[in-house]
Design a protein around this motif. Structure first.
Motif, mmCIF file in Angstrom:
data_model
loop_
_atom_site.group_PDB
_atom_site.id
_atom_site.type_symbol
_atom_site.label_atom_id
_atom_site.label_comp_id
_atom_site.label_asym_id
_atom_site.label_seq_id
_atom_site.Cartn_x
_atom_site.Cartn_y
_atom_site.Cartn_z
ATOM 1 N N THR A 2 0.825 -1.200 0.000
ATOM 2 C CA THR A 2 0.000 0.000 0.000
ATOM 3 C C THR A 2 0.864 1.257 0.000
ATOM 4 O O THR A 2 0.546 2.234 -0.662
ATOM 5 C CB THR A 2 -0.928 0.006 1.228
ATOM 6 O OG1 THR A 2 -1.710 -1.176 1.194
ATOM 7 C CG2 THR A 2 -1.841 1.197 1.227
ATOM 8 N N ARG A 3 1.956 1.202 0.721
ATOM 9 C CA ARG A 3 2.849 2.361 0.795
ATOM 10 C C ARG A 3 3.424 2.681 -0.582
ATOM 11 O O ARG A 3 3.498 3.838 -0.990
ATOM 12 C CB ARG A 3 3.962 2.074 1.796
ATOM 13 C CG ARG A 3 4.786 3.242 2.144
ATOM 14 C CD ARG A 3 5.756 2.842 3.228
ATOM 15 N NE ARG A 3 6.302 4.009 3.857
ATOM 16 C CZ ARG A 3 7.233 3.980 4.758
ATOM 17 N NH1 ARG A 3 7.702 2.821 5.163
ATOM 18 N NH2 ARG A 3 7.698 5.078 5.281
ATOM 19 N N LEU A 4 3.820 1.623 -1.316
ATOM 20 C CA LEU A 4 4.360 1.793 -2.665
ATOM 21 C C LEU A 4 3.287 2.369 -3.598
ATOM 22 O O LEU A 4 3.564 3.301 -4.369
ATOM 23 C CB LEU A 4 4.859 0.457 -3.208
ATOM 24 C CG LEU A 4 5.398 0.472 -4.644
ATOM 25 C CD1 LEU A 4 6.589 1.408 -4.771
ATOM 26 C CD2 LEU A 4 5.762 -0.930 -5.076
ATOM 27 N N GLU A 5 2.064 1.846 -3.498
ATOM 28 C CA GLU A 5 0.963 2.353 -4.320
ATOM 29 C C GLU A 5 0.692 3.821 -4.006
ATOM 30 O O GLU A 5 0.472 4.623 -4.912
ATOM 31 C CB GLU A 5 -0.305 1.528 -4.087
ATOM 32 C CG GLU A 5 -0.231 0.129 -4.663
ATOM 33 C CD GLU A 5 -1.406 -0.742 -4.252
ATOM 34 O OE1 GLU A 5 -2.149 -0.367 -3.313
ATOM 35 O OE2 GLU A 5 -1.586 -1.800 -4.864
ATOM 36 N N ASP A 6 0.698 4.168 -2.718
ATOM 37 C CA ASP A 6 0.474 5.557 -2.313
ATOM 38 C C ASP A 6 1.535 6.482 -2.920
ATOM 39 O O ASP A 6 1.213 7.575 -3.396
ATOM 40 C CB ASP A 6 0.480 5.690 -0.788
ATOM 41 C CG ASP A 6 -0.753 5.085 -0.133
ATOM 42 O OD1 ASP A 6 -1.748 4.839 -0.854
ATOM 43 O OD2 ASP A 6 -0.718 4.864 1.089
ATOM 44 N N GLU A 7 2.767 6.049 -2.904
ATOM 45 C CA GLU A 7 3.843 6.870 -3.466
ATOM 46 C C GLU A 7 3.702 7.023 -4.981
ATOM 47 O O GLU A 7 3.940 8.108 -5.516
ATOM 48 C CB GLU A 7 5.209 6.264 -3.116
ATOM 49 C CG GLU A 7 5.568 6.455 -1.653
ATOM 50 C CD GLU A 7 6.937 5.878 -1.312
ATOM 51 O OE1 GLU A 7 7.810 5.830 -2.211
ATOM 52 O OE2 GLU A 7 7.125 5.486 -0.153
ATOM 53 N N GLU A 10 0.968 9.527 -5.590
ATOM 54 C CA GLU A 10 1.483 10.875 -5.308
ATOM 55 C C GLU A 10 2.359 11.375 -6.450
ATOM 56 O O GLU A 10 2.294 12.554 -6.819
ATOM 57 C CB GLU A 10 2.267 10.875 -3.995
ATOM 58 C CG GLU A 10 1.376 10.811 -2.768
ATOM 59 C CD GLU A 10 2.177 10.810 -1.470
ATOM 60 O OE1 GLU A 10 3.265 11.428 -1.436
ATOM 61 O OE2 GLU A 10 1.707 10.187 -0.511
#
Length: 128
Positions: A2-7, A10
């Motif tokens: 999820t963190r990678l997708e969020d980045e 962005e």
């Protein structure tokens, strides 16, 4: 993940329209077809949201109608009780069971009223 997708999201939001278009062209994407596809997807999402709002509004209207119907039924039950009480109060010749009418079944108030009206219409105690 999820963190990678969020980045990644962005990063896309930080890009200008020209940068996004250039990157899509590098990937071999037909910009006009992609634009139409996105428009269609957006229109579909709006229509789906509208359908959900319409369904929720219909449910609210149905609930309101059901509540109104229950209120009307209660009013008619109260009217039946008042008619029964008036007959009982105005007729001392009724049997003790009829004069002590305290418990009834809401579903049978019409039957009770009909029975009392039938009793009052008959000349059942003319022998006195």
């Amino acid at each position: 993940m999820t963190r990678l997708e969020d980045e990644m999201v962005e990063d896309v939001f930080a890009m200008s329209d020209a940068e996004i278009e250039a990157e899509l062209r590098e990937e071999g994407v037909d910009i006009d077809a992609f634009d139409k596809e996105m428009d269609d997807l957006f229109a579909f999402a709006l229509a789906e949201g509208g359908q959900r709002r319409l369904q929720n509004a219909r449910k609210a209207v149905d609930l309101h109608h059901e509540r109104q119907k229950r209120k009307e039924q209660q009013k008619s039950q109260d009217e039946l009780r008042a008619q029964i009480a008036a007959i009982v109060a105005g007729n001392t010749d009724l049997t003790m069971a009829a004069r002590n009418f305290e418990k009834e079944h809401d579903g049978d108030l019409e039957g009770v009223l009909e029975d009392l009206q039938e009793l009052m219409g008959d000349d059942w105690d003319d022998d006195e």
